[in-house]
Design an enzyme around this catalytic site. Structure first.
Site, PDB file in Angstrom:
ATOM      1  N   HIS A 110       0.806  -1.221   0.000  1.00  0.00           N
ATOM      2  CA  HIS A 110       0.000   0.000   0.000  1.00  0.00           C
ATOM      3  C   HIS A 110       0.834   1.262   0.000  1.00  0.00           C
ATOM      4  O   HIS A 110       0.298   2.365   0.068  1.00  0.00           O
ATOM      5  CB  HIS A 110      -0.947   0.009   1.213  1.00  0.00           C
ATOM      6  CG  HIS A 110      -1.930  -1.136   1.187  1.00  0.00           C
ATOM      7  ND1 HIS A 110      -2.638  -1.541   2.286  1.00  0.00           N
ATOM      8  CD2 HIS A 110      -2.305  -1.963   0.177  1.00  0.00           C
ATOM      9  CE1 HIS A 110      -3.415  -2.569   1.955  1.00  0.00           C
ATOM     10  NE2 HIS A 110      -3.230  -2.843   0.692  1.00  0.00           N
ATOM     11  N   GLU A 170       0.351  -2.785   7.623  1.00  0.00           N
ATOM     12  CA  GLU A 170      -0.502  -1.845   8.365  1.00  0.00           C
ATOM     13  C   GLU A 170      -0.127  -1.763   9.842  1.00  0.00           C
ATOM     14  O   GLU A 170      -0.029  -2.783  10.517  1.00  0.00           O
ATOM     15  CB  GLU A 170      -1.976  -2.286   8.259  1.00  0.00           C
ATOM     16  CG  GLU A 170      -2.426  -2.407   6.821  1.00  0.00           C
ATOM     17  CD  GLU A 170      -3.845  -2.954   6.665  1.00  0.00           C
ATOM     18  OE1 GLU A 170      -4.612  -2.932   7.636  1.00  0.00           O
ATOM     19  OE2 GLU A 170      -4.157  -3.407   5.557  1.00  0.00           O
ATOM     20  N   GLU A 191      -4.433   3.730   2.122  1.00  0.00           N
ATOM     21  CA  GLU A 191      -5.493   3.718   3.129  1.00  0.00           C
ATOM     22  C   GLU A 191      -5.456   4.951   4.027  1.00  0.00           C
ATOM     23  O   GLU A 191      -6.044   4.960   5.111  1.00  0.00           O
ATOM     24  CB  GLU A 191      -5.424   2.423   3.946  1.00  0.00           C
ATOM     25  CG  GLU A 191      -5.668   1.201   3.051  1.00  0.00           C
ATOM     26  CD  GLU A 191      -5.801  -0.109   3.809  1.00  0.00           C
ATOM     27  OE1 GLU A 191      -5.493  -0.142   5.012  1.00  0.00           O
ATOM     28  OE2 GLU A 191      -6.228  -1.095   3.189  1.00  0.00           O
ATOM     29  N   ASP A 233      -1.390  -5.396  10.721  1.00  0.00           N
ATOM     30  CA  ASP A 233      -1.671  -6.357   9.655  1.00  0.00           C
ATOM     31  C   ASP A 233      -0.353  -6.576   8.928  1.00  0.00           C
ATOM     32  O   ASP A 233       0.105  -5.707   8.181  1.00  0.00           O
ATOM     33  CB  ASP A 233      -2.747  -5.842   8.685  1.00  0.00           C
ATOM     34  CG  ASP A 233      -3.036  -6.864   7.579  1.00  0.00           C
ATOM     35  OD1 ASP A 233      -2.424  -7.961   7.601  1.00  0.00           O
ATOM     36  OD2 ASP A 233      -3.862  -6.571   6.682  1.00  0.00           O
ATOM     37  N   GLU A 290      -2.956  -9.343  12.449  1.00  0.00           N
ATOM     38  CA  GLU A 290      -3.641  -9.950  11.302  1.00  0.00           C
ATOM     39  C   GLU A 290      -2.612 -10.550  10.344  1.00  0.00           C
ATOM     40  O   GLU A 290      -1.548  -9.960  10.131  1.00  0.00           O
ATOM     41  CB  GLU A 290      -4.445  -8.844  10.599  1.00  0.00           C
ATOM     42  CG  GLU A 290      -5.206  -9.291   9.365  1.00  0.00           C
ATOM     43  CD  GLU A 290      -5.908  -8.083   8.720  1.00  0.00           C
ATOM     44  OE1 GLU A 290      -6.260  -7.129   9.432  1.00  0.00           O
ATOM     45  OE2 GLU A 290      -6.086  -8.099   7.492  1.00  0.00           O
ATOM     46  N   ASP A 337      -7.071 -13.089   7.540  1.00  0.00           N
ATOM     47  CA  ASP A 337      -7.635 -12.372   6.385  1.00  0.00           C
ATOM     48  C   ASP A 337      -7.442 -13.265   5.147  1.00  0.00           C
ATOM     49  O   ASP A 337      -8.350 -13.996   4.752  1.00  0.00           O
ATOM     50  CB  ASP A 337      -6.943 -11.007   6.261  1.00  0.00           C
ATOM     51  CG  ASP A 337      -7.268 -10.269   4.967  1.00  0.00           C
ATOM     52  OD1 ASP A 337      -8.185 -10.684   4.251  1.00  0.00           O
ATOM     53  OD2 ASP A 337      -6.597  -9.268   4.660  1.00  0.00           O
ATOM     54  N   HIS A 396     -12.733  -2.727   5.197  1.00  0.00           N
ATOM     55  CA  HIS A 396     -12.663  -2.130   3.858  1.00  0.00           C
ATOM     56  C   HIS A 396     -11.626  -2.881   3.013  1.00  0.00           C
ATOM     57  O   HIS A 396     -11.028  -3.858   3.473  1.00  0.00           O
ATOM     58  CB  HIS A 396     -12.240  -0.658   3.999  1.00  0.00           C
ATOM     59  CG  HIS A 396     -10.831  -0.500   4.517  1.00  0.00           C
ATOM     60  ND1 HIS A 396     -10.107   0.659   4.376  1.00  0.00           N
ATOM     61  CD2 HIS A 396     -10.020  -1.371   5.176  1.00  0.00           C
ATOM     62  CE1 HIS A 396      -8.918   0.499   4.927  1.00  0.00           C
ATOM     63  NE2 HIS A 396      -8.833  -0.712   5.420  1.00  0.00           N
TER      64      HIS A 396
HETATM   65  P1  PGA Z   1      -6.184  -5.190   0.513  1.00  0.00           P
HETATM   66  O1  PGA Z   1      -5.552  -4.917   1.942  1.00  0.00           O
HETATM   67  O2  PGA Z   1      -7.511  -4.562   0.469  1.00  0.00           O
HETATM   68  O3  PGA Z   1      -5.163  -4.575  -0.398  1.00  0.00           O
HETATM   69  O4  PGA Z   1      -6.254  -6.685   0.381  1.00  0.00           O
HETATM   70  C1  PGA Z   1      -6.288  -4.948   3.119  1.00  0.00           C
HETATM   71  C2  PGA Z   1      -5.857  -6.066   4.020  1.00  0.00           C
HETATM   72  O5  PGA Z   1      -4.945  -6.853   3.702  1.00  0.00           O
HETATM   73  O6  PGA Z   1      -6.450  -6.215   5.084  1.00  0.00           O
HETATM   74 ZN    ZN Z   2      -5.142  -8.003   5.698  1.00  0.00          ZN
END
Ligand code: PGA
Ligand code: ZN
Length: 424
Positions: free
Chosen positions: A154, A163, A204, A241, A285, A312, A365
């Site tokens: 990201h 994250e 994000e 994450d 995560e 996830d 999201h």
């Molecule tokens: P993504 O990232 O929407 O790019 O998959 C969000 C996440 O990994 O939680």
């Molecule tokens: Zn994730």
């Protein structure tokens, strides 16, 4: 219940400037609902298929004309005349596609219609979406997991983990939690500026500075929480994450952005254990990759009693994958992304399965978003208790927080806010 009169899809832009599907469902009697589909960057291998045209001469291959044609030419004629009953409509969508992974018509086509149907039905009953979906019991506002430092896929920086989030779980109410999160976000901006680090943001809305290490990110968060006058851990905790599927390489993991050092699953587990002692981390995560089931098992055995471990990529909002994970003792929470599975009914079935096994649900999201705030209502409707929807910046992120502020105001004294992380 009103009948579906018209279904229509169009292309709109997501927050990265790529096209995505928006659908409108209109009912007899005049009620209508619109919904738009988000799009991930670090997607799980077992997610439902996001149908893209793949024509390199248009939209860099990311066009959605086929998905839109599938709504307008295949789904619409089959749905018109049907009652706007969610389970009925979703069952019809699933059978029209007919594949396990929604690869024929596209999960983006199906989801837009599924969510627009929910909105249309809520409009027909003149009920706010969260109440139409959750009834009178829908009063729990979610604890926000705000992604304030972006890395991984990201952001163009040196952070391999994706994250670094702040979690204002100790606040007395949702609006106060938002205020605290925003104040920490602004304190963090100040710290970065003082250190001459960039305050440009990632996908994000979190800052994307070129930090020396993951530990520096964690130190900065703790410092930002303190300089906002709050107590790390008690008031505002930290969540990660790691998106470790993106780092998987053979039987281990590589921090490519930070120079290529290799880690085994055991190394990462030891690192997390160490961090959880040193920092107020309440949630990790995708600490390991989606195919590293042995690693996930030891991670859960070692840290699962102390820390929320969210799957996830591991679960992809898929009830079958979750059931297997529960049986194998992997993770203790699941990230819920509606477009990973493709219909609202399946999403809710997965969430119910998680709750039954005492796995926590974290509504989420995607990194590519739109101004659609459906997930805000979904989090309240399902009493999920947590929502992850980015930093308090960029309108596609704040749209969700703003919707939750409206819901909190509407619920007034009935609104509840509870920390899932309060230590005994
Ligand atoms: P993504 O990232 O929407 O790019 O998959 C969000 C996440 O990994 O939680
Ligand atoms: Zn994730």
């Amino acid at each position: 219940m009103a009948k579906i009169e018209r279904v229509h899809a169009r292309a709109i832009l997501d927050s990265r400037g790529f096209p995505t599907v928006e659908a409108v469902v209109a009912l007899a009697g005049g009620a209508r609902g619109t919904a738009a589909v988000p799009s991930g960057a670090s997607t799980g291998e077992r997610e439902a298929v996001e149908l893209r045209d793949g024509d390199p001469t248009r939209w860099a291959g990311k066009g959605v004309t086929r998905a839109i044609a599938n709504v307008n030419e295949v789904l619409a004629p089959a749905l018109v005349g049907l009652e706007a009953d969610q389970q009925l409509v979703d069952a019809r969508l699933i059978s029209l596609d007919g594949t396990e992974n929604k690869g024929k018509l596209g999960a983006n086509a199906l989801l837009a219609v599924s969510l627009a149907t929910a909105r249309a039905a809520a409009a027909a009953s003149r009920t706010p979406l969260y109440r139409a979906l959750g009834g009178a019991a829908a009063t729990l506002l979610p604890v926000p997991l705000m992604n304030v430092i972006n890395g991984g896929r990201h952001a163009d920086n040196t952070l391999d983990f994706q994250e670094f989030m702040i979690v204002p779980h100790g606040a007395p109410s949702f609006p106060e939690a938002i205020r605290q999160g925003v104040e920490v976000y602004h304190a963090l901006r100040g710290q970065l500026t003082r250190r001459s680090l960039t305050t440009a943001v990632g996908d994000e809305g979190g800052f994307a500075p070129a930090l020396e290490s993951h530990e520096q990110a964690l130190d900065l968060l703790e410092e930002a929480i303190r300089s906002a006058g709050l107590e790390p851990g008690r008031d505002v905790a930290i969540a990660l994450d790691c998106a470790a599927s993106e780092l998987a390489d053979g039987d281990g993991y590589v921090f490519r952005k930070a120079g290529g050092r290799r880690y085994s699953a055991d190394d990462l587990i030891a690192l997390y254990d160490h961090w959880c002692v040193r920092y107020p981390i309440v949630s990790i995560e995708d600490g390991l990759g989606e195919n590293d089931r042995a690693g996930w098992k030891s991670l859960t055995a070692r840290l699962g009693g102390r820390v929320q471990l969210v799957g996830d990529d591991l679960f992809c909002t898929n009830e079958k994958l979750l059931a297997q994970g529960i049986a194998d003792g992997l993770a203790n929470a699941i990230l819920i992304k509606v477009n990973q599975i493709g219909t609202l009914t399946e999403t809710r079935a997965t969430m119910a399965r998680a709750a039954k096994a005492s796995y926590r649900n974290v509504v989420s999201h995607r990194s590519g978003e739109t101004e659609d705030a459906f997930i805000a209502d979904l989090a309240v409707a399902t009493a999920a208790g947590q929502i992850k929807t980015g930093a308090p910046a960029r309108a596609e992120r704040t749209a969700k927080y703003n919707r939750l502020l409206v819901i909190a105001e509407e619920l007034a004294a009935a609104a509840r806010y509870e920390s899932p992380f309060r230590r005994a």
